[in-house]
Design an enzyme around this catalytic site. Structure first.
Site, short mmCIF file in Angstrom:
data_model
loop_
_atom_site.label_atom_id
_atom_site.label_comp_id
_atom_site.label_asym_id
_atom_site.label_seq_id
_atom_site.Cartn_x
_atom_site.Cartn_y
_atom_site.Cartn_z
N ASP A 201 0.86 -1.18 0.00
CA ASP A 201 0.00 0.00 0.00
C ASP A 201 0.90 1.23 0.00
OD1 ASP A 201 -3.28 0.19 0.81
OD2 ASP A 201 -2.11 2.04 0.85
N LYS B 34 -1.27 2.44 7.14
CA LYS B 34 -1.98 1.18 6.87
C LYS B 34 -1.02 0.01 6.95
CE LYS B 34 -5.82 2.04 3.73
NZ LYS B 34 -6.21 1.83 2.33
N ASN C 97 -23.92 -5.69 -9.67
CA ASN C 97 -24.28 -4.64 -8.72
C ASN C 97 -25.51 -3.86 -9.19
OD1 ASN C 97 -22.43 -5.33 -6.82
ND2 ASN C 97 -21.12 -3.52 -7.04
N GLY D 219 -36.91 -0.26 2.74
CA GLY D 219 -36.46 0.63 3.80
C GLY D 219 -35.89 1.91 3.23
N CYS E 89 -20.12 1.09 -2.91
CA CYS E 89 -20.18 0.32 -4.16
C CYS E 89 -21.43 0.56 -4.99
CB CYS E 89 -20.04 -1.17 -3.85
SG CYS E 89 -18.52 -1.54 -2.97
N LYS F 251 -24.68 -0.25 6.47
CA LYS F 251 -25.29 -1.56 6.73
C LYS F 251 -24.67 -2.09 8.02
CE LYS F 251 -22.93 -5.10 4.35
NZ LYS F 251 -22.69 -5.84 3.11
N ARG G 205 -19.65 5.44 4.23
CA ARG G 205 -19.68 6.08 2.91
C ARG G 205 -21.11 6.03 2.34
NH1 ARG G 205 -15.23 2.90 -0.35
NH2 ARG G 205 -15.95 1.27 1.05
C1 UGA Z 1 -22.09 -4.89 -2.71
C2 UGA Z 1 -22.43 -6.23 -3.38
O1 UGA Z 1 -23.46 -6.88 -2.65
C3 UGA Z 1 -21.20 -7.14 -3.46
O2 UGA Z 1 -21.50 -8.33 -4.15
C4 UGA Z 1 -20.09 -6.38 -4.19
O3 UGA Z 1 -18.90 -7.15 -4.27
C5 UGA Z 1 -19.79 -5.09 -3.45
O4 UGA Z 1 -20.98 -4.28 -3.40
C6 UGA Z 1 -18.72 -4.37 -4.20
O5 UGA Z 1 -18.98 -3.91 -5.33
O6 UGA Z 1 -17.58 -4.33 -3.74
P1 UGA Z 1 -21.79 -4.10 -0.15
O7 UGA Z 1 -21.54 -2.73 -0.68
O8 UGA Z 1 -20.92 -4.66 0.91
O9 UGA Z 1 -21.73 -5.18 -1.36
O10 UGA Z 1 -23.26 -4.07 0.40
P2 UGA Z 1 -24.62 -4.89 0.23
O11 UGA Z 1 -24.68 -5.97 1.21
O12 UGA Z 1 -24.83 -5.22 -1.20
O13 UGA Z 1 -25.67 -3.77 0.68
C7 UGA Z 1 -25.74 -2.53 -0.03
C8 UGA Z 1 -26.82 -1.64 0.52
O14 UGA Z 1 -28.11 -2.15 0.19
C9 UGA Z 1 -26.81 -1.48 2.04
O15 UGA Z 1 -26.98 -0.10 2.35
C10 UGA Z 1 -28.01 -2.29 2.51
O16 UGA Z 1 -28.56 -1.80 3.69
C11 UGA Z 1 -28.95 -2.13 1.33
N1 UGA Z 1 -29.95 -3.22 1.19
C12 UGA Z 1 -29.55 -4.50 0.97
C13 UGA Z 1 -31.30 -2.93 1.28
O17 UGA Z 1 -31.70 -1.76 1.47
N2 UGA Z 1 -32.22 -3.94 1.14
C14 UGA Z 1 -31.85 -5.22 0.91
O18 UGA Z 1 -32.74 -6.08 0.80
C15 UGA Z 1 -30.48 -5.51 0.84
#
Ligand code: UGA
Length: 447
Positions: free
Chosen positions: A32, A37, A219, A264, A271, A335, A342
């Site tokens: 890095d 880090k 995504n 919600g 991402c 989450k 972010r």
């Molecule tokens: C997301 C993808 O799920 C991964 O597969 C991907 O690798 C990653 O982005 C990335 O591009 O690096 P992540 O950002 O960790 O992963 O979060 P998620 O679990 O996908 O949740 C994203 C958002 O959607 C959260 O704010 C969560 O609260 C919201 N969410 C999720 C909902 O509002 N409702 C749902 O039913 C599910």
């Protein structure tokens, strides 16, 4: 001889990938450009909250008692070039300021700095989420700048890990996507992922553009699913329907599936929001913008839910101004099981109410430090009860397990009024109502 692996960039993706590669038995060198880090990682500490990652790191980082010693970190590019048979590029691709497009400067810098140090045969593997067409361009950069010429080859291998499940998703991926141009590149990636593939992870071989597109389309699909159910929540609100029941019922259809249908305040994080925007921007450059205009709607449904939460809070307070009203916010991260704030819908709602004169007090199990840095003017409490003390309304905005285990009776004693708005449809309405609370959730009937 076993492959030697380097990992460039040690954020969520890189730190997890490096530890996972060591767990799979490889010798790994992580790089890095941020000294703090590297110092933390060398001590076996993780710069963010990610369940299980610190344990995995400590199991392998050289110099830690009882570790395998297979994982080391450095800031020296020459050492990386010398060491690796396979170099994974895992740097960040944030959204550009004032634009939808993604900022490729970290990826470009990584390739331009690494390439001159790749002096023998090696595979450079891109993992960052990039606009389609980048791999083609980066392959040329590599060929031009590496003394190894054609022996320094590129592959594209997108990552699908979720924050909060990063270790699990990396060690046991749903699928491995290998964008390659030669049998040699495919063979090397099959060797890297031999363990998960033997355990059943599908290995999908593609060309460069398809590999890049698999990531952005996955995504986009997830974002679409969430905005779909949130659009249904809007209709339910207008028609007095129950979106949670609706999601349950349509989810029984296997073609639809239950997952990612939790209505919600919508999606946030580093991402989904930036990826759908970068995808639209790239499609525009390619002359295919019409194909993705629907993503604009996905984005606006999503952003609208934050505003709707603010309006629900206003209504719960009598419909007027937030001035002088005390608002408790449970949750700051985008989450649960992450300290990442972010583009967090929870903080966004807290911020909007604060800017309209409300006295907002936030509590989050792991996101406090990051939230304070991003939003220093909000009030913070060091427990859920502390945040709720004296509140005229309580907003549940990130669905941490800790919040589901709260005792509504205890919180009721602390609050000034027993009104809770569930922005994640994750609390049990009956439990709260029995304890004398007015419980309201998005897309669900009032009573
Ligand atoms: C997301 C993808 O799920 C991964 O597969 C991907 O690798 C990653 O982005 C990335 O591009 O690096 P992540 O950002 O960790 O992963 O979060 P998620 O679990 O996908 O949740 C994203 C958002 O959607 C959260 O704010 C969560 O609260 C919201 N969410 C999720 C909902 O509002 N409702 C749902 O039913 C599910």
């Amino acid at each position: 001889m076993a492959l030697k692996i380097t990992v460039i960039g040690t954020g969520y993706l890189g730190a997890t990938h490096a530890a996972a590669m060591a767990e799979l038995g490889f010798e790994v060198l992580g790089l890095d450009v941020v000294p703090e880090k590297i110092e933390m990682l060398q001590r076996g500490e993780v710069p963010m909250y990610e369940p299980g990652l610190e344990e995995l790191l400590r199991k392998h980082v050289a110099g830690i008692e009882g570790s395998t010693g297979r994982l080391r970190f450095t800031m020296d590019w020459a050492e990386v070039g010398e060491f690796g048979d396979v170099h994974f590029v895992c740097v960040n691709t944030p959204q550009k300021h004032g634009e939808y497009a993604c900022d490729m400067s970290y990826v470009d810098a990584a390739f331009e700095t690494l390439a001159p140090h790749v002096k023998g045969a090696a595979l450079v593997v891109g993992k960052s989420t990039v606009p389609v067409g980048s791999a083609e361009r980066l392959a040329r950069t590599l060929a031009e700048l590496s003394p190894a010429g054609e022996d320094a080859e590129l592959a594209w291998n997108p990552e699908f890990l979720r924050e909060g499940f990063a270790v699990q998703d990396t060690l046991h991926p749903d699928r491995v996507v290998a964008g390659v141009r030669s049998e040699r590149a495919e063979k090397i990636l099959r060797e890297v992922y031999a363990t998960p593939v033997a355990e059943g992870s599908p290995f999908v071989v593609t060309d460069f553009p398809t590999a890049e597109l698999v990531k952005t389309s996955a995504n986009s699909f997830l974002a679409t699913k969430i905005s779909f159910i949130n659009a249904m929540a809007e209709v339910c609100e207008a028609a007095d329907g129950d979106v949670a029941k609706l999601a349950e019922a349509i989810g029984h259809d296997e073609r639809i599936g239950k997952k990612y249908l939790r209505a919600g305040i919508g999606f946030g994080g580093g991402c989904l929001p930036k990826d759908i925007r970068a995808f639209m921007a790239r499609a525009g450059e390619l002359g295919a913008d019409q194909a993705l205009t629907f993503l604009r709607e996905i984005d606006s449904i999503n952003m609208r839910r934050r505003g709707q939460m603010v309006e629900m809070a206003r209504e719960a307070l009598g419909g007027g101004s937030f001035l002088g009203k005390r608002v408790a916010v449970l949750g700051a991260t985008f989450k649960p099981d992450s300290d990442d704030v972010r583009d967090s819908p929870a903080l966004n709602v807290a911020g909007q109410i604060h800017l309209q004169g409300g006295q907002v007090t936030v509590y989050d199990p792991k996101g406090m430090a990051n939230a304070k840095r991003l939003f220093p003017t909000l009030g913070y409490a060091d427990s859920a009860v502390g945040a709720v003390r004296g509140a005229d309304v309580v907003l549940h905005l990130t669905e941490w397990q800790e919040f589901r285990e709260l005792d509504p009776a205890v919180l009721g004693e602390a609050a000034s009024a027993r009104v809770i708005l569930d922005g994640r449809n994750a609390l049990d309405p009956e439990t709260w109502r029995r304890a004398g609370w007015t419980y309201r959730a998005m897309g669900r009937p009032t009573v």
